[in-house]
Design a protein around this motif. Structure first.
Motif, PDB file in Angstrom:
ATOM      1  N   LYS A  15       0.594 -11.435   4.568  1.00  0.00           N
ATOM      2  CA  LYS A  15       0.307 -12.458   3.572  1.00  0.00           C
ATOM      3  C   LYS A  15      -0.802 -13.326   4.145  1.00  0.00           C
ATOM      4  O   LYS A  15      -0.651 -13.920   5.209  1.00  0.00           O
ATOM      5  N   LEU A  16      -1.930 -13.378   3.446  1.00  0.00           N
ATOM      6  CA  LEU A  16      -3.093 -14.130   3.884  1.00  0.00           C
ATOM      7  C   LEU A  16      -3.574 -14.976   2.711  1.00  0.00           C
ATOM      8  O   LEU A  16      -3.826 -14.451   1.635  1.00  0.00           O
ATOM      9  N   ASN A  17      -3.662 -16.269   2.936  1.00  0.00           N
ATOM     10  CA  ASN A  17      -4.057 -17.198   1.862  1.00  0.00           C
ATOM     11  C   ASN A  17      -3.181 -17.033   0.617  1.00  0.00           C
ATOM     12  O   ASN A  17      -3.668 -17.068  -0.506  1.00  0.00           O
ATOM     13  N   GLY A  18      -1.888 -16.790   0.838  1.00  0.00           N
ATOM     14  CA  GLY A  18      -0.934 -16.674  -0.258  1.00  0.00           C
ATOM     15  C   GLY A  18      -0.929 -15.334  -0.969  1.00  0.00           C
ATOM     16  O   GLY A  18      -0.202 -15.160  -1.936  1.00  0.00           O
ATOM     17  N   THR A  46      -6.573  -2.119  -1.259  1.00  0.00           N
ATOM     18  CA  THR A  46      -6.282  -3.201  -0.322  1.00  0.00           C
ATOM     19  C   THR A  46      -4.829  -3.659  -0.300  1.00  0.00           C
ATOM     20  O   THR A  46      -4.490  -4.560   0.452  1.00  0.00           O
ATOM     21  N   ASP A  47      -4.002  -3.056  -1.131  1.00  0.00           N
ATOM     22  CA  ASP A  47      -2.570  -3.372  -1.047  1.00  0.00           C
ATOM     23  C   ASP A  47      -1.794  -2.087  -0.768  1.00  0.00           C
ATOM     24  O   ASP A  47      -2.244  -0.993  -1.110  1.00  0.00           O
ATOM     25  N   MET A  48      -0.665  -2.243  -0.118  1.00  0.00           N
ATOM     26  CA  MET A  48       0.101  -1.087   0.361  1.00  0.00           C
ATOM     27  C   MET A  48       0.536  -0.161  -0.772  1.00  0.00           C
ATOM     28  O   MET A  48       0.398   1.060  -0.662  1.00  0.00           O
ATOM     29  N   MET A  49       1.027  -0.728  -1.861  1.00  0.00           N
ATOM     30  CA  MET A  49       1.506   0.106  -2.970  1.00  0.00           C
ATOM     31  C   MET A  49       0.377   0.964  -3.533  1.00  0.00           C
ATOM     32  O   MET A  49       0.551   2.155  -3.776  1.00  0.00           O
ATOM     33  N   SER A  50      -0.806   0.376  -3.707  1.00  0.00           N
ATOM     34  CA  SER A  50      -1.936   1.141  -4.237  1.00  0.00           C
ATOM     35  C   SER A  50      -2.399   2.216  -3.258  1.00  0.00           C
ATOM     36  O   SER A  50      -2.764   3.317  -3.674  1.00  0.00           O
ATOM     37  N   LEU A  51      -2.405   1.907  -1.963  1.00  0.00           N
ATOM     38  CA  LEU A  51      -2.756   2.916  -0.962  1.00  0.00           C
ATOM     39  C   LEU A  51      -1.838   4.128  -1.079  1.00  0.00           C
ATOM     40  O   LEU A  51      -2.290   5.270  -1.005  1.00  0.00           O
ATOM     41  N   ILE A  52      -0.558   3.862  -1.281  1.00  0.00           N
ATOM     42  CA  ILE A  52       0.428   4.943  -1.400  1.00  0.00           C
ATOM     43  C   ILE A  52       0.271   5.673  -2.731  1.00  0.00           C
ATOM     44  O   ILE A  52       0.187   6.901  -2.769  1.00  0.00           O
TER      45      ILE A  52
END
Length: 75
Positions: A15-18, A46-52
Motif C-alpha cells: 500500500k503506497l499513498n493509500g 500494476t496490481d496483483m490481481m491483474s498480473l494474475i
C-alpha cells in the motif's frame, strides 16, 4: 545464495499513498511494478490481481530470471 536455476522472484502487494499495488521484492526493498514500468519502458499490470488474470506473472518471472534481478538493483 541461490544458484541460477534456483532464483525465486517474490511478488508482494503493498500500500503506497493509500493505493494497493504489486511490487517485486529485492535486496533493496520492494520496487512497485509501476516504477519498473517507468524505468524500463514496460507495461506490466500494476496490481496483483491483474498480473494474475492477464497471465503476466510467467513473463515477468522470465524477465527476472534472464537478468531482471540484477537490473532491479540499479532502479
Amino acid at each position: 545464495m541461490y544458484t541460477k536455476e534456483e532464483i525465486i522472484m517474490r511478488l508482494a502487494t503493498i500500500k503506497l499513498n493509500g493505493m494497493e499495488m504489486a511490487g517485486i521484492v529485492s535486496k533493496n526493498g520492494i520496487l512497485p511494478i509501476h516504477a519498473l514500468n517507468a524505468a524500463k519502458g514496460t507495461a506490466w499490470k500494476t496490481d496483483m490481481m491483474s498480473l494474475i488474470q492477464e497471465q503476466q506473472v510467467p513473463g515477468l518471472t522470465a524477465w527476472y530470471n534472464a537478468g531482471g534481478q540484477e537490473e532491479l538493483e540499479s532502479i
